[in-house]
Design a protein around this motif. Structure first.
Motif, short mmCIF file in Angstrom:
data_model
loop_
_atom_site.label_atom_id
_atom_site.label_comp_id
_atom_site.label_asym_id
_atom_site.label_seq_id
_atom_site.Cartn_x
_atom_site.Cartn_y
_atom_site.Cartn_z
N UNK A 98 0.86 -1.09 -0.07
CA UNK A 98 -0.04 -0.09 0.04
C UNK A 98 0.89 1.27 -0.08
N UNK A 99 0.10 2.38 0.03
CA UNK A 99 0.82 3.60 -0.02
C UNK A 99 0.28 4.48 0.98
N UNK A 100 1.19 5.01 1.85
CA UNK A 100 0.92 5.62 3.19
C UNK A 100 1.27 7.09 3.28
N UNK A 101 1.01 7.86 4.33
CA UNK A 101 1.29 9.06 4.75
C UNK A 101 2.32 8.88 6.00
N UNK A 102 3.31 9.58 5.67
CA UNK A 102 4.51 9.79 6.61
C UNK A 102 4.15 10.98 7.44
N UNK A 103 4.09 11.22 8.68
CA UNK A 103 3.85 12.35 9.44
C UNK A 103 5.00 13.24 9.53
N UNK A 104 4.77 14.46 9.16
CA UNK A 104 5.99 15.33 9.25
C UNK A 104 6.15 15.72 10.74
N UNK A 105 7.39 16.46 10.93
CA UNK A 105 7.55 16.70 12.32
C UNK A 105 6.37 17.47 13.13
N UNK A 106 5.70 18.52 12.57
CA UNK A 106 4.60 19.02 12.93
C UNK A 106 3.63 18.42 13.51
N UNK A 107 3.31 16.89 13.28
CA UNK A 107 2.35 16.10 13.53
C UNK A 107 2.77 14.98 14.47
N UNK A 108 4.04 14.79 14.47
CA UNK A 108 4.78 13.48 15.16
C UNK A 108 4.57 13.71 16.72
N UNK A 109 4.08 12.77 17.38
CA UNK A 109 3.91 12.97 18.85
C UNK A 109 5.16 13.30 19.45
N UNK A 110 5.27 13.96 20.66
CA UNK A 110 6.35 14.50 21.44
C UNK A 110 7.11 13.22 21.82
N UNK A 111 6.44 12.31 22.47
CA UNK A 111 7.02 11.22 23.16
C UNK A 111 6.92 9.79 22.48
N UNK A 112 8.04 9.08 22.31
CA UNK A 112 7.60 7.80 22.03
C UNK A 112 8.33 6.85 23.10
N UNK A 113 7.70 5.69 23.23
CA UNK A 113 8.39 4.79 24.36
C UNK A 113 8.22 3.29 23.96
N UNK A 114 9.01 2.43 24.24
CA UNK A 114 8.68 1.15 24.12
C UNK A 114 8.49 0.39 25.44
#
Length: 144
Positions: free
Chosen positions: A51-67
């Protein structure tokens, strides 16, 4: 499925921008537009392109990520997975080998939201233990 050099070049071009028109891809690869379209159709049909998808730009990326690494009580995986599906901050869940059963990737817009999400995960019936790793910076990202 075996991919040739042209297939790899086509996939690389689409990885840069999946919205590139077929005519532009053809020009870039030095191929006829119909050839590029036929290759795309074949790659999709054979499962090389899902498929073809959208990659979020910096303005839409969540502030924090965790594993989050989760150890699940015996026979409780379905219950824990149902709980994780209900948490919108959970992006991916993978089963693992070793002392943890699940590897969960989640996002949050603030430390308070991250803390609340971790609490929701830890409170889930069947979660025996968990360990959280907060992502600080990304050094390599080949996910596209």
């Amino acid at each position: 499925m075996q991919l040739d050099e042209t297939d790899h070049a086509l996939i690389a071009a689409l990885s840069d921008n999946a919205r590139t028109p077929v005519a532009d891809l053809a020009r870039k690869l030095g191929l006829a537009r119909t050839t590029v379209q036929a290759r795309l159709d074949r790659l999709e049909r054979r499962g090389a392109i899902a498929g073809y998808t959208l990659r979020r730009g910096e303005a839409l990326k969540p502030m924090l990520r965790a594993t989050v690494l989760i150890a699940v009580a015996p026979h409780e995986s379905p219950t824990v997975l149902t709980r994780l599906r209900a948490i919108p901050e959970v992006e991916t869940v993978h089963t693992t080998s070793g002392r943890f059963d699940l590897l969960v990737t989640l996002t949050a817009d603030s430390t308070a939201a991250l803390d609340a999400t971790l609490d929701r995960i830890g409170e889930a019936k069947g979660v025996r233990s968990s360990e959280s790793l907060i992502h600080l910076s990304t050094k390599i990202d080949r996910s596209g």
